[in-house]
Design an enzyme around this catalytic site. Structure first.
Site, PDB file in Angstrom:
ATOM      1  CB  CYS A 108      -0.586   0.028   1.136  1.00 45.29           C
ATOM      2  SG  CYS A 108      -2.067  -1.559   1.487  1.00 45.29           S
ATOM      3  CG  HIS A 242      -2.963   4.016   2.583  1.00 39.98           C
ATOM      4  ND1 HIS A 242      -3.996   3.183   1.545  1.00 39.98           N
ATOM      5  CD2 HIS A 242      -2.883   2.751   3.646  1.00 39.98           C
ATOM      6  CE1 HIS A 242      -3.902   1.865   1.762  1.00 39.98           C
ATOM      7  NE2 HIS A 242      -3.865   1.847   2.444  1.00 39.98           N
ATOM      8  CG  ASN A 272      -6.610  -0.845   1.959  1.00 39.61           C
ATOM      9  OD1 ASN A 272      -6.435  -0.116   0.910  1.00 39.61           O
ATOM     10  ND2 ASN A 272      -5.867  -1.351   2.899  1.00 39.61           N
TER      11      ASN A 272
HETATM   12  N1  COA Z   1     -17.930  -8.572  11.252  1.00 36.03           N
HETATM   13  C1  COA Z   1     -18.412  -8.981  12.287  1.00 36.03           C
HETATM   14  N2  COA Z   1     -17.680  -9.176  12.975  1.00 36.03           N
HETATM   15  C2  COA Z   1     -16.155  -9.151  12.791  1.00 36.03           C
HETATM   16  C3  COA Z   1     -15.526  -8.452  11.193  1.00 36.03           C
HETATM   17  C4  COA Z   1     -16.464  -8.374  11.151  1.00 36.03           C
HETATM   18  N3  COA Z   1     -16.290  -7.656   9.322  1.00 36.03           N
HETATM   19  N4  COA Z   1     -14.555  -9.475  11.582  1.00 36.03           N
HETATM   20  C5  COA Z   1     -14.099  -9.322  12.711  1.00 36.03           C
HETATM   21  N5  COA Z   1     -15.136  -9.585  13.519  1.00 36.03           N
HETATM   22  C6  COA Z   1     -15.269  -9.660  15.254  1.00 36.03           C
HETATM   23  C7  COA Z   1     -13.762 -10.533  15.460  1.00 36.03           C
HETATM   24  O1  COA Z   1     -14.124 -12.121  15.045  1.00 36.03           O
HETATM   25  C8  COA Z   1     -13.949 -10.301  17.556  1.00 36.03           C
HETATM   26  O2  COA Z   1     -15.019 -11.054  17.794  1.00 36.03           O
HETATM   27  P1  COA Z   1     -14.275 -11.417  18.956  1.00 36.03           P
HETATM   28  O3  COA Z   1     -14.088 -10.351  20.039  1.00 36.03           O
HETATM   29  O4  COA Z   1     -15.756 -12.059  19.132  1.00 36.03           O
HETATM   30  O5  COA Z   1     -13.760 -12.517  18.535  1.00 36.03           O
HETATM   31  C9  COA Z   1     -14.855  -8.691  17.306  1.00 36.03           C
HETATM   32  O6  COA Z   1     -15.105  -8.446  15.401  1.00 36.03           O
HETATM   33  C10 COA Z   1     -13.583  -7.897  16.889  1.00 36.03           C
HETATM   34  O7  COA Z   1     -12.514  -8.236  16.425  1.00 36.03           O
HETATM   35  P2  COA Z   1     -11.016  -7.193  16.514  1.00 36.03           P
HETATM   36  O8  COA Z   1      -9.858  -7.744  15.294  1.00 36.03           O
HETATM   37  O9  COA Z   1     -10.463  -7.042  17.980  1.00 36.03           O
HETATM   38  O10 COA Z   1     -11.694  -5.456  15.356  1.00 36.03           O
HETATM   39  P3  COA Z   1     -10.960  -4.777  15.346  1.00 36.03           P
HETATM   40  O11 COA Z   1     -11.357  -3.211  16.460  1.00 36.03           O
HETATM   41  O12 COA Z   1      -9.369  -4.624  15.253  1.00 36.03           O
HETATM   42  O13 COA Z   1     -11.199  -4.621  13.472  1.00 36.03           O
HETATM   43  C11 COA Z   1     -10.354  -4.323  11.912  1.00 36.03           C
HETATM   44  C12 COA Z   1     -10.851  -5.219  12.906  1.00 36.03           C
HETATM   45  C13 COA Z   1      -9.528  -5.280  11.093  1.00 36.03           C
HETATM   46  C14 COA Z   1     -11.191  -3.528  11.260  1.00 36.03           C
HETATM   47  C15 COA Z   1      -8.843  -3.676  12.554  1.00 36.03           C
HETATM   48  O14 COA Z   1      -8.202  -4.090  13.422  1.00 36.03           O
HETATM   49  C16 COA Z   1      -8.267  -2.781  11.618  1.00 36.03           C
HETATM   50  O15 COA Z   1      -8.766  -1.933  10.398  1.00 36.03           O
HETATM   51  N6  COA Z   1      -6.557  -3.156  11.419  1.00 36.03           N
HETATM   52  C17 COA Z   1      -5.729  -2.814  10.223  1.00 36.03           C
HETATM   53  C18 COA Z   1      -6.112  -3.317   9.005  1.00 36.03           C
HETATM   54  C19 COA Z   1      -5.373  -2.694   7.695  1.00 36.03           C
HETATM   55  O16 COA Z   1      -5.308  -0.974   7.580  1.00 36.03           O
HETATM   56  N7  COA Z   1      -4.809  -3.178   6.458  1.00 36.03           N
HETATM   57  C20 COA Z   1      -4.609  -3.014   5.461  1.00 36.03           C
HETATM   58  C21 COA Z   1      -3.382  -2.244   5.752  1.00 36.03           C
HETATM   59  S1  COA Z   1      -2.864  -1.887   4.244  1.00 36.03           S
END
Ligand code: COA
Length: 317
Positions: A108, A242, A272
């Site tokens: 990215c 980004h 993204n």
């Molecule tokens: N819908 C519903 N629930 C979801 C889900 C979805 N699409 N994706 C994950 N969950 C659940 C998980 O299973 C977890 O459940 P649990 O508590 O029962 O285990 C809960 O939601 C929380 O998950 P978590 O990973 O802690 O959520 P988060 O607040 O960290 O958000 C992301 C997850 C991926 C959105 C976030 O971490 C993020 O944006 N990270 C950066 C990723 C990124 O930018 N990548 C590209 C880089 S270039």
């Protein structure tokens, strides 16, 4: 260097969060709250090179240059249908250019890395214009059963034409090897000699690690490029960050203590789109007359690797 033209192209298929609810255990409410994304554009019948060529033609038209005036093409891409040749070669033929092409894969952060290379080439080589094309189809890398990653991404192409000038006031790129935070591996063709297991499948991502790395590295990069340019956050008119997650953008906004209006966001519509995200956003702003001559822009990105980069760029188109 100086940017004299921008272009972009996106697939026609709009995939809303509600459409994802049909095959994933997720909800519009969860996705919007955690990411800010409402919908994304996803490749269905298009080919990535067609989107890329359209973005390039738009950028050249915007810059007022013809393909024979392009002396180098830098293509940023992670995945496309060709393993070889590089996507830049394919695009060169489609747009009728004859110059050398080079592909880079910096995930990215690819656009910032491409600007860094373009700056060096324009300063040291006898070339007039460089076409930078960032073309990405991350939706083809996902495991569409993994609700924590596939909801984040969309496909797009963004291009700029850069020429000689002194608009790049500071730039910094870095790599900190953290493969486990975000990677995809694929099985290669079998041979009579291979004696090892190979991993195959979609992107594997530790979302929380990526989130923390994204915020901490972007803050460091932004601080460094502002110091290198001898300016403060107040001097920046727009922060083109980004487009990965609106919460990451808000954390950076909080760090630099600048008004929300300085942080254009289009990820709610596009998700993204990897390295295409900043040049496509720049094109949206340019075509919407939201970039003013003489203003300073700050660009900042992060991605798999872990790669990061930022720069301060004066807009003088
Ligand atoms: N819908 C519903 N629930 C979801 C889900 C979805 N699409 N994706 C994950 N969950 C659940 C998980 O299973 C977890 O459940 P649990 O508590 O029962 O285990 C809960 O939601 C929380 O998950 P978590 O990973 O802690 O959520 P988060 O607040 O960290 O958000 C992301 C997850 C991926 C959105 C976030 O971490 C993020 O944006 N990270 C950066 C990723 C990124 O930018 N990548 C590209 C880089 S270039």
């Amino acid at each position: 260097m100086r940017i004299i033209g921008t272009g972009s192209a996106r697939p026609s298929l709009v995939v809303t969060n509600a459409m994802l609810e049909n095959f994933l255990d997720t909800s519009d409410e969860w996705i919007v709250t955690r990411t800010g994304i409402h919908e994304r554009r996803v490749i269905s019948s298009e080919r990535l090179e067609d989107l890329a060529a359209t973005a390039c033609r738009n950028a050249m038209e915007n810059a007022g240059v013809t393909p024979d005036q392009i002396d180098y093409i830098i293509c940023s891409n992670v995945v496309n249908e060709y393993v070889t040749p590089g996507l830049g070669c394919v695009i060169q033929g489609m747009i009728g250019a004859t110059c050398p092409t080079m592909d880079i894969n910096c995930a990215c952060t690819g656009f910032i890395y491409a600007l860094d290379v373009a700056e060096a080439f324009l300063a040291t080589k006898d070339i007039r214009n460089i076409l930078i094309i960032c073309a990405e189809e991350p939706t083809r890398m996902m495991n569409w059963k993994d609700r924590s990653s596939c909801i984040l991404f969309g496909d797009a192409a963004g291009a700029v034409v850069a020429t000689k000038g002194d608009d790049l006031k500071a730039i910094r790129v870095s790599t900190h090897c953290k493969v486990e935070a975000l990677y995809q591996k694929r099985k290669l063709q079998p041979t009579p000699f291979v004696r090892k297991e190979e991993e195959d499948g979609g992107v594997v991502m530790n979302g929380q690690d990526v989130f923390k790395l994204a915020v901490s590295s972007s803050i460091k990069d932004i601080d460094k490029v502002l110091t290198m340019a001898g300016i403060t956050p107040d001097d920046i008119s727009l922060y083109l960050l980004h487009q990965a997650n609106v919460r990451i953008i808000e954390a950076i906004q909080h760090f630099v203590q600048q008004d929300k209006s300085k942080f254009p966001v289009n990820l709610s519509k596009y998700g993204n789109t990897s390295s295409a995200s900043i040049p496509a956003l720049m094109d949206d702003l340019n075509r919407g007359n939201q970039l003013k001559t003489g203003e300073l822009l700050l660009l900042s990105a992060f991605g798999a690797g872990f790669t990061t980069g930022a720069c301060v760029l004066r807009w003088s188109k």
